[in-house]
Design a protein around this motif. Sequence first.
Motif, mmCIF file in Angstrom:
data_model
loop_
_atom_site.group_PDB
_atom_site.id
_atom_site.type_symbol
_atom_site.label_atom_id
_atom_site.label_comp_id
_atom_site.label_asym_id
_atom_site.label_seq_id
_atom_site.Cartn_x
_atom_site.Cartn_y
_atom_site.Cartn_z
ATOM 1 N N MET A 147 0.824 -1.201 0.000
ATOM 2 C CA MET A 147 0.000 0.000 0.000
ATOM 3 C C MET A 147 0.859 1.253 0.000
ATOM 4 S SD MET A 147 -2.799 -1.402 2.792
ATOM 5 C CE MET A 147 -3.880 0.022 2.853
ATOM 6 N N GLY A 152 0.441 2.298 -3.678
ATOM 7 C CA GLY A 152 -0.852 2.953 -3.591
ATOM 8 C C GLY A 152 -2.028 2.008 -3.538
ATOM 9 N N THR A 153 -1.767 0.739 -3.313
ATOM 10 C CA THR A 153 -2.845 -0.233 -3.140
ATOM 11 C C THR A 153 -3.724 0.193 -1.967
ATOM 12 O OG1 THR A 153 -1.360 -1.949 -3.928
ATOM 13 C CG2 THR A 153 -3.350 -2.687 -2.816
ATOM 14 N N THR A 154 -5.026 0.008 -2.093
ATOM 15 C CA THR A 154 -5.945 0.469 -1.056
ATOM 16 C C THR A 154 -6.591 -0.709 -0.319
ATOM 17 O OG1 THR A 154 -7.906 0.525 -2.487
ATOM 18 C CG2 THR A 154 -6.484 2.474 -2.481
ATOM 19 N N GLN A 155 -7.069 -0.419 0.882
ATOM 20 C CA GLN A 155 -7.781 -1.438 1.649
ATOM 21 C C GLN A 155 -9.043 -1.873 0.916
ATOM 22 O OE1 GLN A 155 -9.635 -0.273 5.373
ATOM 23 N NE2 GLN A 155 -9.075 -2.215 6.352
ATOM 24 N N ARG A 156 -9.657 -0.964 0.200
ATOM 25 C CA ARG A 156 -10.874 -1.308 -0.541
ATOM 26 C C ARG A 156 -10.572 -2.286 -1.683
ATOM 27 N NH1 ARG A 156 -15.759 0.713 0.022
ATOM 28 N NH2 ARG A 156 -17.298 0.259 -1.601
ATOM 29 N N GLN A 157 -9.419 -2.152 -2.316
ATOM 30 C CA GLN A 157 -9.036 -3.100 -3.360
ATOM 31 C C GLN A 157 -8.824 -4.498 -2.773
ATOM 32 O OE1 GLN A 157 -5.632 -0.984 -4.860
ATOM 33 N NE2 GLN A 157 -6.820 0.116 -6.422
#
Length: 256
Positions: free
Chosen positions: A21, A25-30
């Motif tokens: 993340m 930029g990976t998100t928790q939502r992904q």
Amino acid sequence: MGIPDRTMFMDTYAAQANYHMHRFGTTQRQIAAVAAKNHTNGAANPLAQYRFAMTVDEVLADREVSYPLTRAMCAPVGDGAAAAVVVCSERALTSLPEAVRERAVRVAAAVLRSGVYRRPDEVSLSRVAADRAYELAGMKPEDIDVAEVHDATAFGEIYQAEMLRFCDVGAGGPFVAAGATALDGRPPLNTSGGLLSKGHPIAASGLSMTHEVVSQLRGEAGPRQVRDARVALVENGGGIMGLEEAACCVTILDRR
């Protein structure tokens, strides 16, 4: 000494996810999108431990285990057994009844690799095993029609999609969030519901993953069936060594 409601394994996966993340930029939502997709697949699998669909918001609202992982993003440890798997040579296959030969699936490659203590920015042993498996099978990632990957947590599917070269390193989050790994995606991942829904009985997990893709290649996966599935991949890891598994096996199966 154990910590209530969490394990070292989940903390390790959470550390990997947090690094991903921060760097990409990976998100928790992904990550939650993976869990929602796999719970939905598991709802259609009569062999799954958890047979209920979940939305992304429901996954995010579940109890936190180790940020960014909620309970719905973590595979349940369950009991399991596996039997009646027959592996034989091509020569031996010719001596078996026609009904058996018609259902045979060829093992195009099977590669086992051991883990190392690596830096966070180094590729995993699953990349090393997958590259060798593609080489032995004479195939490329684009040839894979369906795959089961080790999603002890939902982040694992994002990471393994990158390591197996289904998408670029760092692009796993947007890749799965866009539906690329759904039943109608390319390639569909964890059509069984993955370990997140099917359950993770540890030693039996790998063979249950193989059962799923063989069912897909035989056209016997029911509502989870992937259209025209002819080539499948299974990636399974075990143990822990630093930031990754202590061992990883990548198998490619061919029904063409």
